[in-house]
Scaffold this motif. Structure first.
Motif, short mmCIF file in Angstrom:
data_model
loop_
_atom_site.label_atom_id
_atom_site.label_comp_id
_atom_site.label_asym_id
_atom_site.label_seq_id
_atom_site.Cartn_x
_atom_site.Cartn_y
_atom_site.Cartn_z
N GLN A 38 57.37 54.54 94.89
CA GLN A 38 55.97 53.84 93.91
C GLN A 38 56.75 52.46 93.09
OE1 GLN A 38 52.93 56.19 92.12
NE2 GLN A 38 52.21 56.49 93.84
N PRO A 39 56.69 51.24 93.26
CA PRO A 39 56.82 50.54 92.35
C PRO A 39 56.97 50.67 90.63
CG PRO A 39 54.92 49.63 93.10
CD PRO A 39 55.33 51.11 93.67
N GLY A 40 57.99 50.39 90.15
CA GLY A 40 57.42 50.15 88.74
C GLY A 40 56.79 49.35 88.36
N ILE A 41 56.07 49.48 87.45
CA ILE A 41 54.98 48.60 86.13
C ILE A 41 55.01 48.75 85.39
CG2 ILE A 41 52.44 48.17 86.01
CD1 ILE A 41 51.64 49.85 88.60
N VAL A 42 55.39 46.94 84.62
CA VAL A 42 55.43 46.77 83.04
C VAL A 42 54.83 45.26 82.85
CG1 VAL A 42 57.91 47.61 83.17
CG2 VAL A 42 57.45 45.13 83.80
N GLU A 43 54.74 45.86 81.54
CA GLU A 43 54.09 44.48 81.37
C GLU A 43 54.69 43.48 80.13
OE1 GLU A 43 49.31 45.08 79.89
OE2 GLU A 43 50.25 45.73 77.78
N VAL A 44 54.26 42.83 79.99
CA VAL A 44 54.86 41.44 79.49
C VAL A 44 54.20 40.67 78.94
CG1 VAL A 44 56.34 39.26 79.73
CG2 VAL A 44 56.70 41.10 81.42
N ARG A 45 54.41 40.85 77.30
CA ARG A 45 53.97 39.54 76.45
C ARG A 45 54.32 38.06 76.40
NH1 ARG A 45 52.93 41.28 69.94
NH2 ARG A 45 55.05 39.07 70.01
N SER A 46 53.18 37.61 76.52
CA SER A 46 53.66 35.88 76.05
C SER A 46 53.13 35.45 75.34
CB SER A 46 54.00 35.53 77.58
OG SER A 46 53.05 34.96 78.48
N ASN A 47 53.35 33.55 75.22
CA ASN A 47 52.14 32.99 74.19
C ASN A 47 52.20 31.99 75.37
OD1 ASN A 47 53.43 33.28 71.92
ND2 ASN A 47 54.92 32.11 71.42
N ALA A 48 52.38 31.23 77.13
CA ALA A 48 51.53 30.93 77.78
C ALA A 48 52.26 31.81 79.03
CB ALA A 48 52.89 29.69 77.78
N ARG A 49 50.45 31.02 79.57
CA ARG A 49 50.75 32.14 80.83
C ARG A 49 51.51 32.02 81.66
NH1 ARG A 49 45.61 33.89 83.16
NH2 ARG A 49 45.23 34.40 85.62
N LEU A 50 52.02 33.81 82.69
CA LEU A 50 53.56 33.24 83.57
C LEU A 50 53.14 32.76 85.14
CD1 LEU A 50 55.11 36.23 81.44
CD2 LEU A 50 55.67 34.10 81.37
N GLY A 51 51.61 33.29 85.34
CA GLY A 51 51.65 32.73 86.79
C GLY A 51 50.12 33.85 87.02
N LYS A 52 49.74 33.57 88.10
CA LYS A 52 48.70 33.57 88.81
C LYS A 52 48.72 35.80 89.88
CE LYS A 52 47.02 31.04 92.23
NZ LYS A 52 48.68 30.41 92.79
N THR A 53 47.97 36.18 89.35
CA THR A 53 47.93 37.64 90.22
C THR A 53 48.22 36.98 91.25
OG1 THR A 53 46.26 37.96 89.02
CG2 THR A 53 46.40 38.81 90.61
N GLY A 54 49.53 37.67 92.52
CA GLY A 54 49.81 37.62 94.07
C GLY A 54 50.86 36.64 93.31
N ASP A 55 51.54 35.71 92.34
CA ASP A 55 52.76 35.35 92.22
C ASP A 55 53.69 36.45 92.41
OD1 ASP A 55 51.39 32.93 92.35
OD2 ASP A 55 51.64 32.70 90.46
N GLU A 56 54.70 35.88 93.01
CA GLU A 56 56.61 36.15 92.89
C GLU A 56 57.05 35.49 92.27
OE1 GLU A 56 58.22 38.89 95.64
OE2 GLU A 56 56.33 39.02 97.01
N ILE A 57 57.67 35.96 90.51
CA ILE A 57 58.44 35.01 89.97
C ILE A 57 59.09 35.95 89.38
CG2 ILE A 57 56.03 33.66 88.91
CD1 ILE A 57 56.49 35.72 86.21
N GLU A 58 60.50 35.24 88.12
CA GLU A 58 61.29 35.73 87.87
C GLU A 58 60.94 35.56 85.86
OE1 GLU A 58 65.60 34.63 87.63
OE2 GLU A 58 65.73 36.55 89.44
N CYS A 59 61.56 36.44 85.73
CA CYS A 59 61.37 36.29 83.74
C CYS A 59 62.30 36.90 83.05
CB CYS A 59 59.55 36.29 83.24
SG CYS A 59 59.14 36.74 81.93
N LEU A 60 62.63 36.05 82.38
CA LEU A 60 63.74 36.30 80.81
C LEU A 60 62.44 36.78 79.78
CD1 LEU A 60 66.56 36.77 79.99
CD2 LEU A 60 66.26 34.01 78.48
N VAL A 61 63.34 38.56 79.89
CA VAL A 61 62.61 38.89 78.79
C VAL A 61 63.29 39.12 77.34
CG1 VAL A 61 60.77 39.52 80.04
CG2 VAL A 61 62.48 41.34 79.78
N GLU A 62 63.03 40.03 76.09
CA GLU A 62 63.52 40.19 74.89
C GLU A 62 63.11 41.47 75.32
OE1 GLU A 62 64.49 39.80 70.41
OE2 GLU A 62 62.53 39.19 71.64
#
Length: 96
Positions: A38-62
């Motif tokens: 099964q894929p892992g699932i994580v949640e990322v908090r941000s000030n701006a929207r990172l994308g929409k459902t279904g988008d494949e993205i890469e994100c730098l996180v703290e």
């Protein structure tokens, strides 16, 4: 993207996005290790929207975290009352 201490890059597909007060919370479905995992699932908090459902993205996180509320439970083997305080992890988008 270069990283500093306590930072990493995650990539995956956006599962859901929700907004609460002034932050967006984006659910990332991470790539599974193989066809049977099964894929892992994580949640990322941000000030701006990172994308929409279904988008494949890469994100730098703290990576952050804090201690949750303590709770008591009884050890089934010994009957001893034990107090535990969970550690809760958080991922926050590094935004320019």
């Amino acid at each position: 993207m270069s990283t500093q201490n306590n930072q990493t890059t995650i990539s995956g597909r956006i599962g859901e996005v929700r907004k609460y007060e002034k932050h967006f919370y984006t659910e990332f479905l991470l790539p599974a290790a193989d066809a049977y995992s099964q894929p892992g699932i994580v949640e990322v908090r941000s000030n701006a929207r990172l994308g929409k459902t279904g988008d494949e993205i890469e994100c730098l996180v703290e990576i952050t975290g804090y201690r949750g509320k303590p709770y008591k439970y009884t050890d089934k083997d010994t009957g001893e009352q034990i107090t535990r305080r969970p550690v809760l992890n958080g991922l926050h988008a590094v935004e320019a």
